[in-house]
Write an enzyme that holds these catalytic residues in place. Structure first.
Site, PDB file in Angstrom:
ATOM      1  N   PRO A 171       0.818  -1.210   0.000  1.00 35.76           N
ATOM      2  CA  PRO A 171       0.000   0.000   0.000  1.00 35.76           C
ATOM      3  C   PRO A 171       0.855   1.264   0.000  1.00 35.76           C
ATOM      4  CG  PRO A 171      -0.839  -1.584   1.584  1.00 35.76           C
ATOM      5  CD  PRO A 171       0.479  -2.109   1.105  1.00 35.76           C
ATOM      6  N   LYS A 201       4.485   4.409   5.965  1.00 34.55           N
ATOM      7  CA  LYS A 201       3.636   3.246   5.733  1.00 34.55           C
ATOM      8  C   LYS A 201       3.406   2.440   7.006  1.00 34.55           C
ATOM      9  CE  LYS A 201       4.988   2.773   0.903  1.00 34.55           C
ATOM     10  NZ  LYS A 201       5.403   1.841  -0.159  1.00 34.55           N
ATOM     11  N   ASN A 222       5.237   1.911  -5.214  1.00 36.20           N
ATOM     12  CA  ASN A 222       5.566   1.604  -6.597  1.00 36.20           C
ATOM     13  C   ASN A 222       4.657   2.311  -7.607  1.00 36.20           C
ATOM     14  OD1 ASN A 222       7.599   0.166  -7.941  1.00 36.20           O
ATOM     15  ND2 ASN A 222       6.112  -1.354  -8.633  1.00 36.20           N
ATOM     16  N   ARG A 254      11.114  -4.406  -8.151  1.00 39.02           N
ATOM     17  CA  ARG A 254       9.737  -3.927  -8.211  1.00 39.02           C
ATOM     18  C   ARG A 254       9.373  -3.690  -9.672  1.00 39.02           C
ATOM     19  NH1 ARG A 254       7.946  -1.845  -3.432  1.00 39.02           N
ATOM     20  NH2 ARG A 254       5.899  -2.175  -4.365  1.00 39.02           N
TER      21      ARG A 254
END
Length: 266
Positions: free
Chosen positions: A2, A51, A165, A250
């Site tokens: 997230p 986060k 990302n 990623r």
């Protein structure tokens, strides 16, 4: 994983549901916390830090959680059926008299003294959605390694806390550089930081991430998730490749026409 705006919204919903209320049930289903019981204590507040989620509880205790890739918190009324996954994936249950917060698949769940929260989040850079936001410090950190790929630098939470990302790919598109461009070669890094702040602020109070201004299905992003589809700006096919050190790659999207700079071979 997230993005920071998703975590911000999760924290706000948990805060609205639990802050100021006494816990009538506390069930922490990880081995190191199996005997911990916060029942009878009041939840003071739930706040995000990048986060990370910090639930501060009466008595100087903080329940620290991180969603990583698969974690989530869900809210229910007492007696309502839980729908976030099977029971064996439940890691935490915090219940007041009128609300039940259930944490699923939380890879990070720990109790620590509130006065020592820095042990968990002190390494983070300026929080894009936090009271400590410092754009000048964010720019300094982002460009501290001028040879590092800007895409990797944007994802490093020690530089800016909260970017993920989706925003990495979208920011690079909007600034016209590939994610493999060295950070020191990005023109006006302060504009990158300012744009990151604007995007997260614009999206923090709603689910999902809209970077184009278009809420229609399939039109919310410029490049993210659009591999082998035409760029909405120029029509060139969007490319996709992994970026990052081995084991931490990623998936990364970019338009080879709209974005200048190095990129991996096809």
């Amino acid at each position: 994983m997230p993005e920071g705006d998703t975590v911000w919204l999760t924290a706000r919903r948990l805060h609205e549901a639990l802050a100021g209320k006494v816990l009538v049930r506390c069930d922490l289903r990880v081995p190191q916390l199996a005997t911990a019981d916060l029942g009878g204590r009041r939840v003071e507040e739930v706040v995000p830090r990048g986060k990370h989620l910090l639930a501060r509880i009466e008595g100087g205790v903080t329940l620290h959680s991180h969603l990583m890739m698969d974690g989530s918190w869900h809210l229910y009324a007492p007696g309502e059926r839980w729908r976030g996954g099977p029971q064996h994936q439940v890691r935490a249950v915090l219940a007041s008299a009128d609300r039940v917060a259930v944490g699923y698949r939380l890879p990070v769940l720990e109790l620590l003294p509130t006065a020592e929260e820095e042990k968990a989040v002190g390494h983070l850079g300026p929080d894009l959605l936090g009271p400590d936001w410092d754009p000048e410090e964010a720019v300094r950190r982002l460009t501290a390694e001028p040879g590092r790929a800007v895409g990797e630098a944007l994802l490093d939470q020690r530089n800016l806390a909260g970017l993920g990302n989706v925003y990495k790919s979208e920011l690079c598109f909007l600034r016209g550089v590939t994610p493999w461009t060295p950070a020191g070669e990005v023109a006006s890094p302060a504009r990158v930081v300012a744009l990151a702040k604007r995007l997260l602020e614009a999206n923090k109070a709603r689910p999902g991430h809209i970077t184009t201004g278009d809420t229609r299905r399939g039109r919310t992003h410029w490049v993210y998730g659009r591999a082998d589809r035409p760029c909405v700006r120029c029509g060139t096919m969007i490319r996709v490749a992994d970026q990052g050190p081995a084991g931490q790659e990623r998936v990364t999207y970019w338009c080879p026409s709209c974005q200048r700079g190095p990129a991996p071979p096809k």
